[in-house]
Motif scaffolding. Structure first.
Motif, PDB file in Angstrom:
ATOM      1  N   ASP A   1     -60.354 116.924  20.380  1.00 13.75           N
ATOM      2  CA  ASP A   1     -59.022 116.715  20.944  1.00 13.75           C
ATOM      3  C   ASP A   1     -59.108 115.699  22.079  1.00 13.75           C
ATOM      4  OD1 ASP A   1     -59.967 118.070  23.224  1.00 13.75           O
ATOM      5  OD2 ASP A   1     -58.995 119.951  22.671  1.00 13.75           O
ATOM      6  N   GLN A   2     -57.991 115.453  22.728  1.00 11.21           N
ATOM      7  CA  GLN A   2     -57.933 114.435  23.779  1.00 11.21           C
ATOM      8  C   GLN A   2     -58.882 114.762  24.932  1.00 11.21           C
ATOM      9  OE1 GLN A   2     -56.429 111.668  23.237  1.00 11.21           O
ATOM     10  NE2 GLN A   2     -56.734 110.728  25.227  1.00 11.21           N
ATOM     11  N   ASN A   3     -59.040 116.026  25.260  1.00  9.13           N
ATOM     12  CA  ASN A   3     -59.979 116.404  26.324  1.00  9.13           C
ATOM     13  C   ASN A   3     -61.407 116.050  25.942  1.00  9.13           C
ATOM     14  OD1 ASN A   3     -58.033 117.423  28.093  1.00  9.13           O
ATOM     15  ND2 ASN A   3     -58.080 119.424  27.104  1.00  9.13           N
ATOM     16  N   ASP A   4     -61.763 116.232  24.670  1.00 13.41           N
ATOM     17  CA  ASP A   4     -63.099 115.863  24.196  1.00 13.41           C
ATOM     18  C   ASP A   4     -63.291 114.353  24.296  1.00 13.41           C
ATOM     19  OD1 ASP A   4     -63.810 118.540  23.411  1.00 13.41           O
ATOM     20  OD2 ASP A   4     -62.620 118.257  21.592  1.00 13.41           O
ATOM     21  N   HIS A   5     -62.281 113.604  23.891  1.00 16.08           N
ATOM     22  CA  HIS A   5     -62.361 112.136  23.971  1.00 16.08           C
ATOM     23  C   HIS A   5     -62.554 111.695  25.420  1.00 16.08           C
ATOM     24  CE1 HIS A   5     -59.717 112.262  20.154  1.00 16.08           C
ATOM     25  NE2 HIS A   5     -60.980 112.222  19.814  1.00 16.08           N
ATOM     26  N   ARG A   6     -61.797 112.302  26.319  1.00 16.04           N
ATOM     27  CA  ARG A   6     -61.907 111.944  27.745  1.00 16.04           C
ATOM     28  C   ARG A   6     -63.284 112.287  28.295  1.00 16.04           C
ATOM     29  NH1 ARG A   6     -56.445 114.432  28.446  1.00 16.04           N
ATOM     30  NH2 ARG A   6     -54.999 112.700  28.230  1.00 16.04           N
ATOM     31  N   HIS A   7     -63.813 113.439  27.895  1.00 15.25           N
ATOM     32  CA  HIS A   7     -65.152 113.838  28.355  1.00 15.25           C
ATOM     33  C   HIS A   7     -66.202 112.816  27.909  1.00 15.25           C
ATOM     34  CE1 HIS A   7     -68.897 115.958  28.912  1.00 15.25           C
ATOM     35  NE2 HIS A   7     -69.129 115.820  27.609  1.00 15.25           N
ATOM     36  N   ILE A   8     -66.166 112.444  26.640  1.00 10.96           N
ATOM     37  CA  ILE A   8     -67.127 111.470  26.127  1.00 10.96           C
ATOM     38  C   ILE A   8     -66.963 110.150  26.865  1.00 10.96           C
ATOM     39  CG2 ILE A   8     -67.849 110.158  24.082  1.00 10.96           C
ATOM     40  CD1 ILE A   8     -66.844 112.620  22.405  1.00 10.96           C
ATOM     41  N   ALA A   9     -65.730 109.711  27.060  1.00  6.73           N
ATOM     42  CA  ALA A   9     -65.466 108.458  27.776  1.00  6.73           C
ATOM     43  C   ALA A   9     -65.985 108.511  29.209  1.00  6.73           C
ATOM     44  CB  ALA A   9     -63.971 108.147  27.761  1.00  6.73           C
ATOM     45  N   ARG A  10     -65.833 109.646  29.884  1.00  4.42           N
ATOM     46  CA  ARG A  10     -66.340 109.775  31.256  1.00  4.42           C
ATOM     47  C   ARG A  10     -67.861 109.627  31.296  1.00  4.42           C
ATOM     48  NH1 ARG A  10     -62.185 113.612  31.649  1.00  4.42           N
ATOM     49  NH2 ARG A  10     -63.606 115.332  31.217  1.00  4.42           N
ATOM     50  N   VAL A  11     -68.545 110.207  30.321  1.00  2.00           N
ATOM     51  CA  VAL A  11     -70.011 110.078  30.263  1.00  2.00           C
ATOM     52  C   VAL A  11     -70.389 108.614  30.037  1.00  2.00           C
ATOM     53  CG1 VAL A  11     -72.101 110.706  28.978  1.00  2.00           C
ATOM     54  CG2 VAL A  11     -70.372 112.454  29.480  1.00  2.00           C
TER      55      VAL A  11
END
Length: 128
Positions: free
Chosen positions: A22-32
């Motif tokens: 979901d969008q939270n997963d995408h944001r987490h990966i992007a932050r890393v």
């Protein structure tokens, strides 16, 4: 402290899990990815030439890994692929097999890239 290459591998590995992100997963990966401070071209190469060749089979099995890949196994395999990037054979193979290696991960990867662009844009606007 920035994210290590191992952190990038682990974050990108989520794109090949047998579950819906979901969008939270995408944001987490992007932050890393953002925290790694690696250039976009290098992140793209890591995605295509280090992680994808190791994990693409997970999308081709009936019941793939869904809870997360073993970080030790993932790191060892990605290190091998990182070393192989110097080989024209490896790069050619990755180009040849790009579609089957990334067919299910590519839409998620595009979402991660959008989130990464947002992070970079936010960082640039706060520096002004």
């Amino acid at each position: 402290m920035g994210a290590s290459r191992e952190d990038v591998w682990l974050a990108l590995s989520e794109l090949w899990l047998d579950n819906q992100l979901d969008q939270n997963d995408h944001r987490h990966i992007a932050r890393v990815l953002y925290a790694s401070a690696l250039p976009l071209a290098e992140l793209q190469a890591i995605y295509l030439e280090e992680v994808a060749p190791l994990l693409w089979g997970n999308h081709w099995v009936t019941a793939g890994v869904w809870s997360g890949f073993d970080p030790t196994w993932l790191g060892a395999g990605c290190r091998v692929n990182q070393a192989r990037r110097a080989s024209r054979w490896h790069r050619w193979r990755c180009r040849l097999l790009r579609k089957p290696m990334t067919y299910a991960a590519e839409p998620e990867w595009r979402q991660v890239l959008l989130c990464l662009q947002e992070l970079q844009g936010s960082a640039q606007s706060t520096r002004r």
